[in-house]
Motif scaffolding. Structure first.
Motif, mmCIF file in Angstrom:
data_model
loop_
_atom_site.group_PDB
_atom_site.id
_atom_site.type_symbol
_atom_site.label_atom_id
_atom_site.label_comp_id
_atom_site.label_asym_id
_atom_site.label_seq_id
_atom_site.Cartn_x
_atom_site.Cartn_y
_atom_site.Cartn_z
ATOM 1 N N SER A 88 0.827 -1.212 0.000
ATOM 2 C CA SER A 88 0.000 0.000 0.000
ATOM 3 C C SER A 88 0.859 1.259 0.000
ATOM 4 C CB SER A 88 -0.921 0.010 1.218
ATOM 5 O OG SER A 88 -0.168 -0.151 2.410
ATOM 6 N N ILE A 89 0.350 2.300 -0.668
ATOM 7 C CA ILE A 89 1.035 3.598 -0.750
ATOM 8 C C ILE A 89 -0.003 4.694 -0.513
ATOM 9 C CG2 ILE A 89 2.364 5.170 -2.213
ATOM 10 C CD1 ILE A 89 3.261 2.650 -3.784
ATOM 11 N N VAL B 72 -5.230 5.246 -1.591
ATOM 12 C CA VAL B 72 -4.333 4.164 -1.230
ATOM 13 C C VAL B 72 -4.046 3.343 -2.488
ATOM 14 C CG1 VAL B 72 -3.916 2.172 0.257
ATOM 15 C CG2 VAL B 72 -5.286 4.092 1.106
ATOM 16 N N CYS B 73 -2.834 3.509 -3.011
ATOM 17 C CA CYS B 73 -2.389 2.708 -4.144
ATOM 18 C C CYS B 73 -1.873 1.377 -3.611
ATOM 19 C CB CYS B 73 -1.277 3.434 -4.904
ATOM 20 S SG CYS B 73 -1.608 5.171 -5.252
ATOM 21 N N ASN B 74 -1.705 0.416 -4.505
ATOM 22 C CA ASN B 74 -1.129 -0.847 -4.054
ATOM 23 C C ASN B 74 -0.229 -1.447 -5.121
ATOM 24 O OD1 ASN B 74 -2.855 -2.018 -5.922
ATOM 25 N ND2 ASN B 74 -4.202 -2.941 -4.411
ATOM 26 N N PHE B 75 0.604 -2.396 -4.688
ATOM 27 C CA PHE B 75 1.407 -3.157 -5.647
ATOM 28 C C PHE B 75 0.487 -4.077 -6.427
ATOM 29 C CE2 PHE B 75 5.944 -4.579 -6.307
ATOM 30 C CZ PHE B 75 5.673 -5.304 -7.440
ATOM 31 N N ALA C 105 -7.565 -0.305 -17.154
ATOM 32 C CA ALA C 105 -6.707 0.289 -18.188
ATOM 33 C C ALA C 105 -5.508 -0.590 -18.528
ATOM 34 C CB ALA C 105 -6.227 1.666 -17.734
ATOM 35 N N ASN C 106 -5.345 -1.696 -17.784
ATOM 36 C CA ASN C 106 -4.239 -2.630 -18.044
ATOM 37 C C ASN C 106 -2.873 -1.946 -17.972
ATOM 38 O OD1 ASN C 106 -5.950 -4.899 -18.505
ATOM 39 N ND2 ASN C 106 -6.397 -4.087 -20.549
ATOM 40 N N TYR C 107 -2.698 -1.152 -16.924
ATOM 41 C CA TYR C 107 -1.430 -0.454 -16.725
ATOM 42 C C TYR C 107 -0.382 -1.328 -16.039
ATOM 43 C CZ TYR C 107 -3.609 4.028 -17.994
ATOM 44 O OH TYR C 107 -4.222 5.066 -18.662
ATOM 45 N N GLY C 108 -0.742 -2.522 -15.627
ATOM 46 C CA GLY C 108 0.204 -3.381 -14.929
ATOM 47 C C GLY C 108 0.082 -3.240 -13.429
ATOM 48 N N LEU C 109 1.111 -3.705 -12.721
ATOM 49 C CA LEU C 109 1.114 -3.683 -11.262
ATOM 50 C C LEU C 109 1.785 -2.420 -10.728
ATOM 51 C CD1 LEU C 109 2.059 -7.420 -10.562
ATOM 52 C CD2 LEU C 109 -0.205 -6.404 -10.923
ATOM 53 N N ARG C 110 1.576 -2.180 -9.451
ATOM 54 C CA ARG C 110 2.154 -1.031 -8.711
ATOM 55 C C ARG C 110 1.920 0.286 -9.440
ATOM 56 N NH1 ARG C 110 7.467 1.120 -6.273
ATOM 57 N NH2 ARG C 110 7.009 1.120 -4.054
ATOM 58 N N MET C 111 0.665 0.565 -9.690
ATOM 59 C CA MET C 111 0.243 1.834 -10.296
ATOM 60 C C MET C 111 0.169 2.874 -9.176
ATOM 61 S SD MET C 111 -3.287 2.418 -12.414
ATOM 62 C CE MET C 111 -4.178 1.466 -11.160
ATOM 63 N N ILE C 112 0.969 3.932 -9.292
ATOM 64 C CA ILE C 112 1.115 4.897 -8.203
ATOM 65 C C ILE C 112 0.678 6.286 -8.668
ATOM 66 C CG2 ILE C 112 2.730 6.008 -6.618
ATOM 67 C CD1 ILE C 112 4.438 3.506 -6.752
#
Length: 745
Positions: free
Chosen positions: A393-394, A410-413, A453-460
């Motif tokens: 979490s971020i 709260v972003c996450n990995f 949006a299929n941006y991948g993991l850990r979108m911050i």
């Protein structure tokens, strides 16, 4: 150990040094309310849970059982204290409880009283087996532990060998034969049969305080688990179930060494309880590759009669909602509703691939401790009362509603996505409180539907006004190292953002890309009134792009790919830094989180593109984050005291607030001290890390009396001050004027 009277003058040196640092002391604070689905969360700032193992433990020796939670994710600990007010029972979160336990807990922790003193002892992973710590605390001196066994051994066919338990397994540590000492049931290294290791303490000595084992049965229960599935075969007719076992007390006939087994054990979890009141232990079994659990019913009526398992429930519990927990479920017997009857909790035991937001099943025992009846209650026990968003979490803050209040994101990995997939999401909590009393209300766990949006993991996310319209725009850092820009086009209180500009470019029109896992922050680094871009990259460094445009039209120019020579890649080549620059009293500071779970604190940062930032503390506050630390600093309640929000591996958030009297922060250590200590505070055992081999360190008490002198002979040295009274101690390296404060509790 006693302390002799010298070095009082050094304390004055320390207190002068510490006044410079006291503005960054913090204490855990849960006063900010967080609401979800119309109800206030009970433990909003407890930090989240992923892959838990649950035991009961009387942590404060007040006579009732508290809840001990070990999270396999990165060997983290949560403790929930059992509070009693009149006839009302409840749990409260005990912050920073990691320091109350030994530092070398890995893979599994099981709390059981092996010596009959009424205090649960600690069974954890030892290399290839089981390590044991004895609970030596009491109500006066508090919780303490003494290493009892580095490794448990058992008599295998006349030879003492390591009592094998795979690092992935959870054995059953239970009194199988009901003689008063703890035995062990564990899978054979081949993974097909359960072995029974009988504790010989009562047989040899007449009391339960020894840990001496003998292999009594190679095929306890007479069943076999299929090598390629979780199917159970009852009354197995092959060796060792037939030729290798006889009733207690004789040893198995077949002397087949462990090393000769050709099959590799994949992973299993065991819970042994007498579910039907028959007088013998039944088994609840989880398998590494399956989400369900098997209940095996023991057909015997007396222990140690080589009784067979006679039935299997492959959809346990079939009388209620069956266990279906991705992946590798493990069951735990513990009373969590304060009625004195053991309930059932189930959680995944496979880290990184399992459910990580709703991953603690709770079944209430509506029967008794003699005859159990488990009825499903929830799939997110404790988690449903927390900020909980998967892994890594971020916390990020911005006023996206235009009401002058900072909202929380709260972003996450990643969060688990059925089935056995992962996705990154950003949760949105609107601040529905006031300037002096914030209240965060959960709105959405997928802000702007960004997971689609299929941006991948850990979108911050990072927010900042880039076009001078007084509305925070959105920059997203992506797994592929690129950035996405979305303009804030809100016209009312509901946040609305324009179309995505992917591969966001620099001043030359070249897409900004830092390689992998971009972690951006919009911050006016050079103090020119325009927001610059500071971006963490997977390999551990911080990239600096200066805004050379205007306050209306930004333009970002690369200035350096290693700002301040910061590099948080320590234990692995990957650092996963999350930079957070902030201003306090007109001075710029930097906190950097990373994969190793530490927060690095850099102070008095000058505007520069070369040279080193000054490290005030390499492990700020000594917090137990575990992994993927990230933080945000602000004054959320406008009381003049800094608030610190810390994200972490377990998907939740810690909230701390400045406290001049806190133990967290008073031990901050300047790099020039020459050594680093942790944990601090400590219950007695702590580590000194230093590269200054051969240097002497003195330890003094609060009255300036010498307690101990030691010489650093290796980079990492563990010191035990358990024999000293609780209080404040000071450490000084020979030839250094600085002193480091240590708190023993």
């Amino acid at each position: 150990m006693k302390c002799s009277s010298i070095y009082l003058v050094l304390l004055l040196t320390f207190f002068s040094f510490n006044r410079l640092h006291s503005q960054f002391q913090f204490s855990y604070n849960d006063s900010i309310s967080v609401s979800k689905y119309g109800a206030a969360l009970a433990f909003p700032w407890a930090g989240g849970l992923n892959y838990v193992q649950v035991s009961d433990l009387d942590i404060d020796y007040d006579g009732d059982k508290d809840l001990f939670v070990f999270d396999r994710s990165n060997n983290q600990i949560r403790v929930f204290r059992h509070d009693v007010l009149g006839a009302n029972h409840s749990y409260s979160f005990l912050a920073d409880s990691r320091n109350l336990f030994p530092p070398d807990l890995r893979y599994r922790v099981i709390m059981m009283d092996y010596n009959g003193d009424g205090k649960n002892d600690l069974f954890t992973y030892g290399i290839g087996g089981v390590m044991v710590y004895k609970n030596t605390g009491n109500s006066i001196s508090g919780l303490s532990w003494t290493l009892e066994k580095n490794l448990l051994y058992s008599n295998y066919w006349g030879t003492m060998l390591n009592l094998y338990v795979s690092s992935s397994d959870i054995p059953a540590i239970v009194d199988v034969d009901l003689d008063g000492d703890l035995d062990i049931l564990t899978y054979h290294i081949g993974g097909e049969h359960v072995q029974y290791h009988q504790n010989q303490s009562m047989e040899l000595y007449g009391h339960a305080d020894s840990l001496e084992f003998i292999l009594k049965n190679e095929c306890w229960g007479g069943f076999r688990e299929d090598v390629t599935s979780n199917a159970i075969f009852l009354n197995d007719q092959d060796s060792p179930c037939i030729a290798g076992n006889v009733p207690n007390p004789e040893l198995p006939i077949i002397n087949k060494p462990i090393a000769d087994d050709s099959k590799a054990h994949s992973g299993s979890t065991l819970l042994a309880i007498d579910i039907d009141g028959s007088g013998v232990k039944d088994l609840i079994i989880g398998d590494v590759s399956y989400p369900t659990m098997n209940l095996l019913i023991n057909g015997g009526t007396l222990p140690n009669t080589n009784s067979l398992m006679v039935s299997v429930d492959p959809a346990f519990p079939s009388n209620s909602v069956s266990v279906n927990m991705q992946l590798f479920p493990a069951a735990y017997s513990v009373d969590v509703d304060f009625d004195g009857i053991k309930d059932l909790l189930v959680a995944p035991n496979a880290r990184g691939v399992s459910e990580n937001e709703q991953s603690v099943l709770y079944y209430k025992n509506t029967g008794s401790n003699s005859v159990s009846n488990f009825v499903y209650q929830t799939k997110s026990f404790l988690q449903e009362e927390m900020i909980e968003h998967g892994t890594g979490s971020i916390p990020v803050f911005a006023d996206v509603t235009g009401d002058g209040l900072l909202d929380m994101f709260v972003c996450n990995f990643f969060a688990y996505k059925p089935t056995l997939l992962k996705e990154s999401r950003i949760a949105y909590y609107k601040n529905t409180g006031t300037l002096s009393q914030p209240v965060f209300t959960f709105i959405d766990d997928d802000f702007l539907n960004l997971s689609q949006a299929n941006y991948g993991l850990r979108m911050i996310a990072s927010f900042g006004d880039l076009d001078g319209d007084s509305k925070p725009d959105l920059i997203l850092g992506l797994e592929d190292g690129s950035l996405v820009y979305r303009k804030n086009i809100s016209t009312g209180s509901n946040p609305l953002f324009g179309n995505a500009v992917t591969s966001y470019p620099d001043n030359n029109g070249t897409p900004i890309n830092v390689g992998q896992y971009a972690a951006p922050q919009l911050f006016d680094y050079n103090r020119d009134g325009k927001l610059d871009l500071l971006i963490g990259k997977k390999t551990g460094e911080i990239v600096y792009y200066e805004n050379i445009g205007s306050s209306l039209v930004p333009s970002f120019q690369l200035m350096t790919s290693m700002l301040g020579n910061v590099d948080v890649s320590t234990s692995t080549p990957d650092g996963f830094p999350y930079p957070h620059f902030f201003l306090h009293d007109d001075t710029t500071y930097l906190l950097v989180g990373g994969y190793d779970g530490q927060l690095r604190f850099y102070d008095s940062i000058d505007v520069t593109t070369n040279g080193n930032f000054h490290v005030r503390q390499a492990n700020f506050l000594g917090l137990d984050i575990g992994a993927y630390s990230a933080c945000s600093v602000n004054d959320i309640d406008n009381d003049g005291s800094l608030d610190l929000f810390v994200g972490q591996d377990l998907g939740g958030v810690f909230h701390l607030e400045h406290d001049a009297n806190s133990n967290l922060g008073i031990g901050e250590q300047d790099e020039s001290v020459g050594f680093f200590i942790h944990p601090n505070p400590t219950s007695g055992l702590f580590c000194i890390e230093s590269t200054k081999i051969g240097s002497a360190i003195t330890i003094m008490d609060n009255f300036g009396r010498l307690c101990q002198t030691l010489v650093i002979d290796k980079n990492t040295t563990w010191i035990d001050l358990s024999s000293l009274s609780n209080g404040i101690y000071f450490l000084k390296m020979q030839g250094d004027i600085n002193v480091v404060r240590l708190v023993k509790f």
